[in-house]
Write a protein that holds these residues in place. Structure first.
Motif, PDB file in Angstrom:
ATOM      1  N   HIS A  50      41.230  37.762  43.969  1.00  0.00           N
ATOM      2  CA  HIS A  50      40.672  36.638  43.217  1.00  0.00           C
ATOM      3  C   HIS A  50      39.877  37.165  42.029  1.00  0.00           C
ATOM      4  O   HIS A  50      39.393  38.296  42.049  1.00  0.00           O
ATOM      5  CB  HIS A  50      39.723  35.818  44.097  1.00  0.00           C
ATOM      6  CG  HIS A  50      40.377  35.188  45.278  1.00  0.00           C
ATOM      7  ND1 HIS A  50      41.181  34.086  45.182  1.00  0.00           N
ATOM      8  CD2 HIS A  50      40.345  35.515  46.591  1.00  0.00           C
ATOM      9  CE1 HIS A  50      41.611  33.741  46.388  1.00  0.00           C
ATOM     10  NE2 HIS A  50      41.116  34.604  47.256  1.00  0.00           N
ATOM     11  N   LYS A 102      35.555  33.391  40.621  1.00  0.00           N
ATOM     12  CA  LYS A 102      36.035  32.484  41.669  1.00  0.00           C
ATOM     13  C   LYS A 102      35.458  32.879  43.026  1.00  0.00           C
ATOM     14  O   LYS A 102      35.062  32.012  43.812  1.00  0.00           O
ATOM     15  CB  LYS A 102      37.560  32.492  41.731  1.00  0.00           C
ATOM     16  CG  LYS A 102      38.111  31.549  42.775  1.00  0.00           C
ATOM     17  CD  LYS A 102      39.618  31.518  42.784  1.00  0.00           C
ATOM     18  CE  LYS A 102      40.104  30.555  43.858  1.00  0.00           C
ATOM     19  NZ  LYS A 102      41.553  30.514  43.951  1.00  0.00           N
ATOM     20  N   TYR A 147      36.851  40.653  48.005  1.00  0.00           N
ATOM     21  CA  TYR A 147      37.820  39.613  47.638  1.00  0.00           C
ATOM     22  C   TYR A 147      38.231  39.695  46.169  1.00  0.00           C
ATOM     23  O   TYR A 147      39.188  39.051  45.753  1.00  0.00           O
ATOM     24  CB  TYR A 147      37.289  38.238  48.034  1.00  0.00           C
ATOM     25  CG  TYR A 147      37.378  38.091  49.539  1.00  0.00           C
ATOM     26  CD1 TYR A 147      38.574  37.736  50.139  1.00  0.00           C
ATOM     27  CD2 TYR A 147      36.292  38.377  50.354  1.00  0.00           C
ATOM     28  CE1 TYR A 147      38.687  37.647  51.513  1.00  0.00           C
ATOM     29  CE2 TYR A 147      36.396  38.298  51.734  1.00  0.00           C
ATOM     30  CZ  TYR A 147      37.594  37.933  52.309  1.00  0.00           C
ATOM     31  OH  TYR A 147      37.705  37.865  53.675  1.00  0.00           O
ATOM     32  N   GLY A 189      42.989  39.437  48.307  1.00  0.00           N
ATOM     33  CA  GLY A 189      42.765  38.059  48.742  1.00  0.00           C
ATOM     34  C   GLY A 189      42.828  37.897  50.242  1.00  0.00           C
ATOM     35  O   GLY A 189      42.852  36.787  50.756  1.00  0.00           O
TER      36      GLY A 189
END
Length: 143
Positions: free
Chosen positions: A25, A29, A49, A53
């Motif tokens: 990501h 986000k 992350y 993901g």
């Protein structure tokens, strides 16, 4: 984000072993999604992350039985989770889970939780240390 060599090495190992991973990501986000939980989180949690993901399917595991959750599952599992840990991974389909404990802006310690009314046990002082143990001596992670 800091240098997280063991985390990177683990992701590379999973890729070599054919573990299907979701794409990472964007950092913004990840921060926005983790902020929904209204609990503190460290930069190493964001980095995880930002690098991957999570595993493609909930229930997918690596060759030792660990499953790195997707960001969506992390949010689902932690929304009503009463402990201060940010759960992010399980072993053998929830035999036990691993959670991040905020230590400071850069670092989360990692704890194993058996959900047996006992206190979660600290297994690593940082997320990168957790992945070093995973790569070198997984028995220290109760695998």
């Amino acid at each position: 984000m800091g240098e997280l060599t063991n985390m990177k090495a683990t992701i590379q190992r999973w890729e070599r072993e054919g573990v299907a991973l979701r794409p990472p990501h964007e950092e913004k986000k990840v921060v926005a999604m983790l902020s929904r939980l209204s609990r503190p989180f460290s930069n190493d949690a964001v980095s995880l992350y930002y690098m991957t993901g999570g595993m493609v399917d909930d229930g997918s595991t690596d060759n030792v039985g660990l499953s790195l959750w997707t960001m969506e599952r992390l949010l689902d599992e932690n929304t009503n989770q009463p402990r201060s840990l940010l759960l992010f991974m399980d072993y053998l389909i929830n035999s036990h889970c691993y959670g991040l404990q905020y230590e400071d802006v850069e670092t989360s310690s990692v704890h194993v939780d058996y959900f047996d009314n006992g206190t979660p046990k600290r297994v690593a002082g940082s997320l990168d240390e957790f992945f070093r143990l995973y790569l070198c001596d997984p028995s220290k992670l109760f695998l």
